[in-house]
Design a protein around this motif. Structure first.
Motif, PDB file in Angstrom:
ATOM      1  N   PHE A   4      20.772  28.118 -20.531  1.00  0.00           N
ATOM      2  CA  PHE A   4      20.281  28.856 -19.594  1.00  0.00           C
ATOM      3  C   PHE A   4      21.725  29.082 -18.872  1.00  0.00           C
ATOM      4  O   PHE A   4      21.886  30.459 -18.365  1.00  0.00           O
ATOM      5  N   GLN A   5      22.580  28.110 -18.608  1.00  0.00           N
ATOM      6  CA  GLN A   5      23.627  28.352 -17.581  1.00  0.00           C
ATOM      7  C   GLN A   5      24.616  29.163 -18.398  1.00  0.00           C
ATOM      8  O   GLN A   5      25.170  30.140 -17.821  1.00  0.00           O
ATOM      9  N   ILE A   6      24.659  28.945 -19.768  1.00  0.00           N
ATOM     10  CA  ILE A   6      25.562  29.944 -20.457  1.00  0.00           C
ATOM     11  C   ILE A   6      25.089  31.258 -20.435  1.00  0.00           C
ATOM     12  O   ILE A   6      25.839  32.540 -20.342  1.00  0.00           O
ATOM     13  N   LEU A   7      23.873  31.508 -20.714  1.00  0.00           N
ATOM     14  CA  LEU A   7      23.217  33.077 -20.840  1.00  0.00           C
ATOM     15  C   LEU A   7      23.273  33.660 -19.628  1.00  0.00           C
ATOM     16  O   LEU A   7      23.343  34.786 -19.308  1.00  0.00           O
ATOM     17  N   PHE A   8      23.114  32.881 -18.304  1.00  0.00           N
ATOM     18  CA  PHE A   8      23.112  33.438 -16.883  1.00  0.00           C
ATOM     19  C   PHE A   8      24.336  34.058 -16.716  1.00  0.00           C
ATOM     20  O   PHE A   8      24.605  34.984 -16.100  1.00  0.00           O
ATOM     21  N   GLN A   9      25.608  33.367 -17.219  1.00  0.00           N
ATOM     22  CA  GLN A   9      26.980  33.592 -17.191  1.00  0.00           C
ATOM     23  C   GLN A   9      27.115  35.132 -17.810  1.00  0.00           C
ATOM     24  O   GLN A   9      28.003  35.987 -17.474  1.00  0.00           O
ATOM     25  N   LEU A  10      26.704  35.048 -19.069  1.00  0.00           N
ATOM     26  CA  LEU A  10      26.809  36.201 -20.054  1.00  0.00           C
ATOM     27  C   LEU A  10      26.021  37.488 -19.272  1.00  0.00           C
ATOM     28  O   LEU A  10      26.367  38.525 -19.446  1.00  0.00           O
ATOM     29  N   ASP A  11      25.038  37.198 -18.623  1.00  0.00           N
ATOM     30  CA  ASP A  11      24.347  38.233 -17.862  1.00  0.00           C
ATOM     31  C   ASP A  11      25.387  39.046 -16.653  1.00  0.00           C
ATOM     32  O   ASP A  11      25.268  39.847 -16.291  1.00  0.00           O
ATOM     33  N   MET A  12      26.255  37.852 -16.286  1.00  0.00           N
ATOM     34  CA  MET A  12      27.074  38.381 -15.079  1.00  0.00           C
ATOM     35  C   MET A  12      28.440  38.891 -15.457  1.00  0.00           C
ATOM     36  O   MET A  12      28.926  39.493 -14.694  1.00  0.00           O
ATOM     37  N   ASN A  13      28.808  38.254 -16.658  1.00  0.00           N
ATOM     38  CA  ASN A  13      30.196  38.782 -17.132  1.00  0.00           C
ATOM     39  C   ASN A  13      29.855  39.260 -18.731  1.00  0.00           C
ATOM     40  O   ASN A  13      29.162  38.989 -19.327  1.00  0.00           O
ATOM     41  N   ASP A  14      30.880  40.009 -18.803  1.00  0.00           N
ATOM     42  CA  ASP A  14      30.899  40.763 -20.285  1.00  0.00           C
ATOM     43  C   ASP A  14      31.752  39.727 -21.147  1.00  0.00           C
ATOM     44  O   ASP A  14      33.043  40.334 -21.390  1.00  0.00           O
ATOM     45  N   LYS A  15      31.246  38.996 -21.905  1.00  0.00           N
ATOM     46  CA  LYS A  15      31.833  38.072 -22.845  1.00  0.00           C
ATOM     47  C   LYS A  15      31.009  37.981 -24.260  1.00  0.00           C
ATOM     48  O   LYS A  15      29.872  38.244 -24.242  1.00  0.00           O
ATOM     49  N   HIS A  16      31.640  37.611 -25.065  1.00  0.00           N
ATOM     50  CA  HIS A  16      31.104  37.247 -26.429  1.00  0.00           C
ATOM     51  C   HIS A  16      30.533  36.075 -26.347  1.00  0.00           C
ATOM     52  O   HIS A  16      31.081  34.862 -25.620  1.00  0.00           O
ATOM     53  N   PRO A  17      29.160  35.846 -26.745  1.00  0.00           N
ATOM     54  CA  PRO A  17      28.577  34.538 -26.545  1.00  0.00           C
ATOM     55  C   PRO A  17      29.429  33.123 -27.107  1.00  0.00           C
ATOM     56  O   PRO A  17      29.538  32.087 -26.356  1.00  0.00           O
TER      57      PRO A  17
END
Length: 126
Positions: free
Chosen positions: A11-24
């Motif tokens: 959840f924490q990682i996916l939340f950050q992905l939603d905010m930033n454009d990064k590769h998983p």
């Protein structure tokens, strides 16, 4: 790492992905507490990221008076994870995915988040 802990880190990682454009993959490496990335965590993060558009479409189809863009990032991320687990992970019982999602919503969302997440997921399964 047990699956509950993996879900919380995902959840924490996916939340950050939603905010930033990064590769998983990079987001998992950047997350300070996920140094020990287990297979379930990796599968959840990469799976949600890969199927994000289809998952968002599924969520949008099961909401009344809401659009996917109006959902707060916390609830959106939790719903994405739960829909992914229900739709794509055959070894996860539906009720477990829902219970875990509601628990995350209570932990990271506001007082109405759990009820909202539960309602959307109930419509998804109906």
């Amino acid at each position: 790492m047990n699956r509950h802990a993996a879900r919380e880190k995902a959840f924490q990682i996916l939340f950050q992905l939603d905010m930033n454009d990064k590769h998983p993959e990079q987001a998992m490496k950047d997350h300070p507490e996920s140094l020990e990335v287990d297979s379930y965590l990796k599968s959840l993060v990469e799976g949600v990221a890969e199927h994000k558009n289809m998952i968002d479409q599924t969520i949008a189809e099961h909401m009344e008076k809401w659009t996917i863009d109006r959902i707060a990032s916390v609830e959106k991320t939790i719903l994405r994870m739960a829909v992914y687990e229900i739709r794509y992970m055959e070894d996860i019982p539906e009720n477990v995915a829902i219970n875990e999602a509601v628990e995350l919503a209570h932990l990271y969302g506001d007082e109405k988040s759990g009820k909202f997440v539960n309602g959307v997921l109930a419509k998804f399964l109906a």
